[in-house]
Design an enzyme around this catalytic site. Sequence first.
Site, PDB file in Angstrom:
ATOM      1  N   TYR A   1       9.418  13.431 -28.124  1.00  0.00           N
ATOM      2  CA  TYR A   1       9.445  14.617 -27.278  1.00  0.00           C
ATOM      3  C   TYR A   1       8.554  15.697 -27.893  1.00  0.00           C
ATOM      4  O   TYR A   1       7.859  15.458 -28.875  1.00  0.00           O
ATOM      5  CB  TYR A   1      10.890  15.063 -27.049  1.00  0.00           C
ATOM      6  CG  TYR A   1      11.665  14.012 -26.264  1.00  0.00           C
ATOM      7  CD1 TYR A   1      11.255  13.654 -24.969  1.00  0.00           C
ATOM      8  CD2 TYR A   1      12.752  13.339 -26.798  1.00  0.00           C
ATOM      9  CE1 TYR A   1      11.919  12.672 -24.238  1.00  0.00           C
ATOM     10  CE2 TYR A   1      13.423  12.354 -26.079  1.00  0.00           C
ATOM     11  CZ  TYR A   1      12.999  12.028 -24.809  1.00  0.00           C
ATOM     12  OH  TYR A   1      13.649  11.044 -24.095  1.00  0.00           O
TER      13      TYR A   1
ATOM     14  N   ASN B   1       8.906   6.362 -26.549  1.00  0.00           N
ATOM     15  CA  ASN B   1       7.898   7.238 -25.941  1.00  0.00           C
ATOM     16  C   ASN B   1       6.520   7.065 -26.576  1.00  0.00           C
ATOM     17  O   ASN B   1       5.750   8.024 -26.703  1.00  0.00           O
ATOM     18  CB  ASN B   1       8.332   8.714 -25.968  1.00  0.00           C
ATOM     19  CG  ASN B   1       9.324   9.046 -24.864  1.00  0.00           C
ATOM     20  OD1 ASN B   1       9.212   8.535 -23.743  1.00  0.00           O
ATOM     21  ND2 ASN B   1      10.289   9.904 -25.169  1.00  0.00           N
TER      22      ASN B   1
ATOM     23  N   ALA C   1      12.640  14.560 -32.415  1.00  0.00           N
ATOM     24  CA  ALA C   1      12.517  13.114 -32.552  1.00  0.00           C
ATOM     25  C   ALA C   1      12.110  12.470 -31.227  1.00  0.00           C
ATOM     26  O   ALA C   1      11.887  13.139 -30.218  1.00  0.00           O
ATOM     27  CB  ALA C   1      13.859  12.537 -33.023  1.00  0.00           C
ATOM     28  N   ASN C   2      11.970  11.135 -31.291  1.00  0.00           N
ATOM     29  CA  ASN C   2      11.872  10.285 -30.094  1.00  0.00           C
ATOM     30  C   ASN C   2      10.712  10.594 -29.168  1.00  0.00           C
ATOM     31  O   ASN C   2      10.791  10.373 -27.954  1.00  0.00           O
ATOM     32  CB  ASN C   2      13.189  10.313 -29.313  1.00  0.00           C
ATOM     33  CG  ASN C   2      14.347   9.742 -30.114  1.00  0.00           C
ATOM     34  OD1 ASN C   2      14.154   9.251 -31.219  1.00  0.00           O
ATOM     35  ND2 ASN C   2      15.537   9.794 -29.567  1.00  0.00           N
TER      36      ASN C   2
ATOM     37  N   HIS D   1      15.876  19.075 -31.369  1.00  0.00           N
ATOM     38  CA  HIS D   1      15.451  17.693 -31.124  1.00  0.00           C
ATOM     39  C   HIS D   1      13.958  17.576 -31.424  1.00  0.00           C
ATOM     40  O   HIS D   1      13.114  17.935 -30.607  1.00  0.00           O
ATOM     41  CB  HIS D   1      15.747  17.327 -29.671  1.00  0.00           C
ATOM     42  CG  HIS D   1      15.685  15.856 -29.374  1.00  0.00           C
ATOM     43  ND1 HIS D   1      15.196  14.928 -30.261  1.00  0.00           N
ATOM     44  CD2 HIS D   1      16.049  15.146 -28.261  1.00  0.00           C
ATOM     45  CE1 HIS D   1      15.269  13.715 -29.723  1.00  0.00           C
ATOM     46  NE2 HIS D   1      15.789  13.822 -28.520  1.00  0.00           N
TER      47      HIS D   1
ATOM     48  N   ARG E   1      16.733  16.929 -35.851  1.00  0.00           N
ATOM     49  CA  ARG E   1      16.706  15.476 -35.684  1.00  0.00           C
ATOM     50  C   ARG E   1      15.271  14.960 -35.762  1.00  0.00           C
ATOM     51  O   ARG E   1      14.380  15.490 -35.080  1.00  0.00           O
ATOM     52  CB  ARG E   1      17.318  15.093 -34.337  1.00  0.00           C
ATOM     53  CG  ARG E   1      17.597  13.595 -34.196  1.00  0.00           C
ATOM     54  CD  ARG E   1      18.040  13.275 -32.785  1.00  0.00           C
ATOM     55  NE  ARG E   1      18.917  12.120 -32.755  1.00  0.00           N
ATOM     56  CZ  ARG E   1      19.141  11.384 -31.669  1.00  0.00           C
ATOM     57  NH1 ARG E   1      18.540  11.667 -30.528  1.00  0.00           N
ATOM     58  NH2 ARG E   1      19.964  10.352 -31.713  1.00  0.00           N
TER      59      ARG E   1
ATOM     60  N   THR F   1      21.927  11.001 -23.459  1.00  0.00           N
ATOM     61  CA  THR F   1      21.532  11.469 -22.136  1.00  0.00           C
ATOM     62  C   THR F   1      22.283  10.662 -21.089  1.00  0.00           C
ATOM     63  O   THR F   1      22.093   9.454 -20.971  1.00  0.00           O
ATOM     64  CB  THR F   1      20.014  11.328 -21.944  1.00  0.00           C
ATOM     65  OG1 THR F   1      19.360  12.190 -22.886  1.00  0.00           O
ATOM     66  CG2 THR F   1      19.596  11.724 -20.541  1.00  0.00           C
TER      67      THR F   1
ATOM     68  N   ARG G   1      25.799   4.347 -28.391  1.00  0.00           N
ATOM     69  CA  ARG G   1      26.290   3.399 -27.394  1.00  0.00           C
ATOM     70  C   ARG G   1      27.746   2.979 -27.588  1.00  0.00           C
ATOM     71  O   ARG G   1      28.471   2.832 -26.605  1.00  0.00           O
ATOM     72  CB  ARG G   1      25.358   2.192 -27.338  1.00  0.00           C
ATOM     73  CG  ARG G   1      23.987   2.544 -26.779  1.00  0.00           C
ATOM     74  CD  ARG G   1      23.082   1.346 -26.615  1.00  0.00           C
ATOM     75  NE  ARG G   1      21.824   1.729 -25.973  1.00  0.00           N
ATOM     76  CZ  ARG G   1      20.903   0.870 -25.564  1.00  0.00           C
ATOM     77  NH1 ARG G   1      21.105  -0.428 -25.717  1.00  0.00           N
ATOM     78  NH2 ARG G   1      19.794   1.305 -24.996  1.00  0.00           N
TER      79      ARG G   1
ATOM     80  N   PRO H   1      23.747  12.468 -29.678  1.00  0.00           N
ATOM     81  CA  PRO H   1      23.290  12.958 -28.370  1.00  0.00           C
ATOM     82  C   PRO H   1      23.011  11.772 -27.442  1.00  0.00           C
ATOM     83  O   PRO H   1      22.291  10.838 -27.814  1.00  0.00           O
ATOM     84  CB  PRO H   1      22.010  13.720 -28.697  1.00  0.00           C
ATOM     85  CG  PRO H   1      22.068  13.975 -30.163  1.00  0.00           C
ATOM     86  CD  PRO H   1      22.830  12.842 -30.760  1.00  0.00           C
TER      87      PRO H   1
END
Length: 368
Positions: free
Chosen positions: A186, A241, A183-184, A181, A233, A31, A324, A29
């Site tokens: 959120y 974050n 993860a990260n 989602h 995930r 963004t 990436r 994924p």
Amino acid sequence: MTAQTLSATLLSPFDLGGLTLKNRVLMAPLTRARAGEERVPNALMAEYYAQRATVGLIISEATAISKQANGWLNTPGIYSEEQAQAWKQVVNAVHAKGTPFFLQLWHTGRASHSSFQENNQLPVSASALKIEGDYIHTAIGKQPYEIPRPLETTEIPLVVEDYRQAAERAKDAGFDGVEIHAANGYLIDQFLQSKTNHRTDEYGGSIENRYRFLKEIVEAILTIFPANRIGVRLAPNGVYNDMGSKDFRETFLYVAKQLNVYGLAYLHLMDGLAFGFHNFGEPMVLAEFREVFTGALIANCGYTQETAESAIKDGNADLVAFGRPLISNPDLVERFANGWPLNPPGDQSIWYSFDKEGYTDFPSYQQS
């Protein structure tokens, strides 16, 4: 180690719960912010995903499940019929290449800002703890993060229902499955981790309680998609974050063990340390999750072709998601297969140009 990992390579096929993947290279994924102010998918996005559809599976960019979930400029949503219908052109473009496509369901939680919210309300989270030491890009410029409003206990089922409805729209749009989602940093991650969850109701305190929100989301989506079309995930090592909890190992092994009960399509792990590590002990590795999760494991974060091959050969990962490298190399699979060099990533400032520049204009390899 699963039977499929024996003699497996990055470019060998994989059976993902009945979906035949032509290789084990996944599109992570990403963004990319090309959906415009109305957050409606478009032809440019269809072109972008189709360019990269030689991978085994595409997982879409994070997609907001509700207006409340928004926290990035120009990212797509899946909370209106117009958005669901618009996603069809993107799904069809990917399916025309013979590639399965999962939609990632997203709620940013405290990683949002009042300027994204209806009536300029505060963003929501598990608890009233803001992201420290950073700022957010908004329509009114860079802004400091705000102290979020804790979701009331009675509001949580409404958010769970937003996830269910988003999954239903994703199915109607033709997606093969969905990724939750969690993860990260959120919203779901904010509930899972002790750093951000200081609640005293049934959604806070113990690991079992902190997991409850994700559990209810999974079970709601199971009424729309079968288990083998749902992935989750997680980011056990991440600091993105402003995350990282002292009890991270205990928390994430518990979560993985509980998720294993459902027979999900996969567990997508941000195990790599390319974007930082919170340093609360030794980093978690894929082998730890292999012991408690019997489904497919996706490795992610900073992998190269060589390290991905090693993870699959060792039986620690079934699939590897690349982010990436796929931005600047739409033909990444072909480059891996032929030993061709990769395009440089280019100027990151154009990755979010809101237009085709830095999006669909990276060249495929040209043999001399």
